[in-house]
Design a protein around this motif. Structure first.
Motif, PDB file in Angstrom:
ATOM      1  N   HIS A 249       0.908  -1.326  -0.082  1.00 12.64           N
ATOM      2  CA  HIS A 249      -0.205   0.070   0.105  1.00 12.64           C
ATOM      3  C   HIS A 249       0.851   1.132  -0.032  1.00 12.64           C
ATOM      4  O   HIS A 249       2.218   1.160  -0.064  1.00 12.64           O
ATOM      5  CB  HIS A 249      -0.836  -0.157   1.273  1.00 12.64           C
ATOM      6  N   GLU A 250       0.332   2.474   0.150  1.00 15.81           N
ATOM      7  CA  GLU A 250       0.959   3.532  -0.118  1.00 15.81           C
ATOM      8  C   GLU A 250       0.913   4.448   1.049  1.00 15.81           C
ATOM      9  O   GLU A 250       0.509   5.655   1.101  1.00 15.81           O
ATOM     10  CB  GLU A 250       0.706   4.388  -1.393  1.00 15.81           C
TER      11      GLU A 250
ATOM     12  N   GLY B 161       7.330   5.486  -8.868  1.00 12.46           N
ATOM     13  CA  GLY B 161       6.316   4.623  -8.405  1.00 12.46           C
ATOM     14  C   GLY B 161       5.809   4.887  -7.296  1.00 12.46           C
ATOM     15  O   GLY B 161       6.471   6.164  -6.538  1.00 12.46           O
ATOM     16  N   PRO B 162       5.284   3.989  -6.249  1.00 13.26           N
ATOM     17  CA  PRO B 162       4.773   2.807  -6.911  1.00 13.26           C
ATOM     18  C   PRO B 162       3.728   3.026  -7.729  1.00 13.26           C
ATOM     19  O   PRO B 162       3.020   3.798  -7.705  1.00 13.26           O
ATOM     20  CB  PRO B 162       4.384   2.073  -5.357  1.00 13.26           C
ATOM     21  N   THR B 163       3.688   2.004  -8.534  1.00 15.87           N
ATOM     22  CA  THR B 163       2.671   1.747  -9.574  1.00 15.87           C
ATOM     23  C   THR B 163       2.121   0.370  -9.381  1.00 15.87           C
ATOM     24  O   THR B 163       2.896  -0.609  -9.093  1.00 15.87           O
ATOM     25  CB  THR B 163       3.039   1.986 -10.897  1.00 15.87           C
ATOM     26  N   SER B 164       0.922   0.065 -10.021  1.00 18.64           N
ATOM     27  CA  SER B 164       0.117  -1.331  -9.731  1.00 18.64           C
ATOM     28  C   SER B 164       1.038  -2.422 -10.744  1.00 18.64           C
ATOM     29  O   SER B 164       1.591  -1.695 -11.784  1.00 18.64           O
ATOM     30  CB  SER B 164      -1.080  -1.124  -9.983  1.00 18.64           C
ATOM     31  N   GLN B 165       1.031  -3.360 -10.491  1.00 18.39           N
ATOM     32  CA  GLN B 165       1.593  -4.415 -11.376  1.00 18.39           C
ATOM     33  C   GLN B 165       0.679  -4.532 -12.743  1.00 18.39           C
ATOM     34  O   GLN B 165       1.333  -4.593 -13.785  1.00 18.39           O
ATOM     35  CB  GLN B 165       1.375  -5.959 -10.611  1.00 18.39           C
TER      36      GLN B 165
ATOM     37  N   THR C 296      -3.739  -5.016  -8.726  1.00 20.30           N
ATOM     38  CA  THR C 296      -3.638  -3.669  -8.024  1.00 20.30           C
ATOM     39  C   THR C 296      -3.001  -3.774  -6.996  1.00 20.30           C
ATOM     40  O   THR C 296      -2.536  -2.978  -6.227  1.00 20.30           O
ATOM     41  CB  THR C 296      -4.996  -2.902  -7.848  1.00 20.30           C
TER      42      THR C 296
ATOM     43  N   LYS D  74       2.446  -4.048  -6.365  1.00 15.67           N
ATOM     44  CA  LYS D  74       2.782  -2.901  -6.825  1.00 15.67           C
ATOM     45  C   LYS D  74       4.381  -2.937  -7.109  1.00 15.67           C
ATOM     46  O   LYS D  74       5.150  -3.894  -6.515  1.00 15.67           O
ATOM     47  CB  LYS D  74       2.562  -1.768  -5.890  1.00 15.67           C
TER      48      LYS D  74
END
Length: 413
Positions: free
Chosen positions: A290-291, A341-345, A388, A391
């Motif tokens: 998570h962020e 990032g982070p960015t989703s897979q 999602t 990440k």
């Protein structure tokens, strides 16, 4: 993105080999309850971090030390085990970013927690296809003798084990089809200091965490104690006073009812940042996470189902979602690296062109093979599955700032 597309066109000539991993390995279960019980009885409740260390890496019965946990017959499945396409996308990312800085040599591919070696195998296959293994070596950071044996059998014809327990390289060999030196280490700090392509896939989620909860007295740390109502069982309790970990990691602006911190993760990502600054390199971190909004994520998995973390310690995987916000802030704190990032897979893989690769494979695959490819693609990209929740975060040396402004990091834009 142009570089990635061009690489994908060349990748279309790479043969897709359909392999399966032998999962019929004998499973040993270790009961750490007695030693944990004795420790808590003697010293009082322990932190979740201490509990995780004992359960996961205790030399006598740790989950990661003696257990084959991956695959259908294990406790969980990772993306490299679902499809070789995942490893191909990771390899393409490294090839693209490495080429932007002139593909310096010699270089090493470093993987933290290599699982069964599938991701490493796929990366090596793609690098060989592009004739990019000249002056290359592979360093695998793995604490489990059991898993290192599985990795060795997948990657090498034979390996040599060190007779000296203090030797930082405890196993070494040469890759079967690529003639690339492969060495096994227990700690990243012992890996050579040269240009590094570092991948940490589902590694940080297994590092120990401290858990804190808001109470009427303020935040208090969640501890693990003996459950005196049942024989050899455990329960969660709240610390009576502020613990050292709480004093160190409580943010004055914290508002969540619960939050978790992984000190070991923060130290490790700082070490990676230092390595990239001093020796050059690229790092890619992929994990469930998570962020900064995560709360209660500490859990266990057994036979692909959630399991009580305090039940039968040593027989199930313990994990907690990675706080990518904390990880990123720690990495960039001293200005040594840039973080993307982070960015989703899902977004990462789609930007890398995974759909084009799936389409290309479909032209030569039979119905059964295509079904397998589609299943893997769906699992990795569906927002309701891994798409999602998983990440990616990338780290590159700060000296590359001007280059990366002109040619952005692929997969993150």
């Amino acid at each position: 993105m142009f570089l990635a597309r061009r690489t994908l066109l060349r990748l279309s000539n790479l043969k897709y080999s359909y392999y399966t991993v032998n999962q019929n390995l004998e499973k040993s279960q270790y009961d750490l309850a007695k030693s944990l019980y004795a420790k808590i009885k003697a010293t009082g409740p322990i932190t979740i971090a201490d509990y995780m260390k004992e359960v996961l890496i205790n030399p006598l019965g740790g989950y990661y030390i003696h257990k084959d946990m991956l695959g259908e017959s294990g406790d969980f499945v990772t993306s490299p085990e679902l499809s070789q396409i995942f490893g191909e996308m990771i390899a393409i990312w490294f090839l693209n970013e490495w080429s932007k800085v002139g593909s310096p040599k010699p270089f090493q591919i470093v993987e933290l927690g290599p699982g069964k070696g599938s991701l490493c195998q796929d990366i090596l296959r793609v690098f060989k296809h592009f004739q990019a293994l000249k002056e290359a070596s592979v360093c695998l950071v793995e604490i489990s003798p059991f898993l290192s044996d599985i990795q060795a059998r997948k990657l090498c014809a034979q390996t040599i084990l060190s007779k000296n327990e203090d030797d930082p390289v405890y196993r070494q060999g040469t890759s079967i089809t690529h003639s690339t030196p492969i060495k096994w280490y227990r700690d990243l700090k012992n890996v050579p200091n040269i240009f590094t392509l570092l991948i940490a896939h589902e590694f940080f989620d297994a590092l120990p965490i401290h858990k804190f909860r808001k109470t009427d007295l303020g935040y208090r740390e969640v501890l693990i104690d003996i459950d005196k109502t049942k024989n050899m069982t455990f329960r969660y309790v709240m610390a009576n006073h502020e613990t050292p970990a709480l004093k160190l990691f409580l943010n004055k602006n914290e508002t969540r009812e619960e939050f978790e911190v992984s000190p070991q993760s923060l130290v490790l990502v700082k070490d990676i940042a230092t390595r990239l600054e001093e020796d050059g390199g690229l790092a890619l971190i992929g994990d469930y996470g998570h962020e900064g909004e995560g709360t209660d994520t500490f859990r266990a998995y057994k036979k692909h189902k959630q399991h009580d973390p305090l039940l039968e310690p040593g027989t199930a995987d313990l994990t907690a979602d990675v706080d990518f916000s904390a990880l990123k802030n720690a990495a960039i704190e001293e200005g040594k690296v840039l973080a993307f990032g982070p960015t989703s897979q899902r977004d990462f893989l789609l930007r890398m062109g995974i759909e084009h690769r799936v389409k290309n494979l479909g032209e030569a695959a039979n119905e059964e093979q295509m079904k397998s490819i589609r299943f893997g693609f769906d699992m990795m990209t569906d927002p309701a599955k891994m798409g999602t929740r998983f990440k990616f975060l990338s780290l590159l040396p700060s000296v590359l700032k001007d280059i990366l402004q002109k040619v952005p990091v692929v997969g993150f834009h």
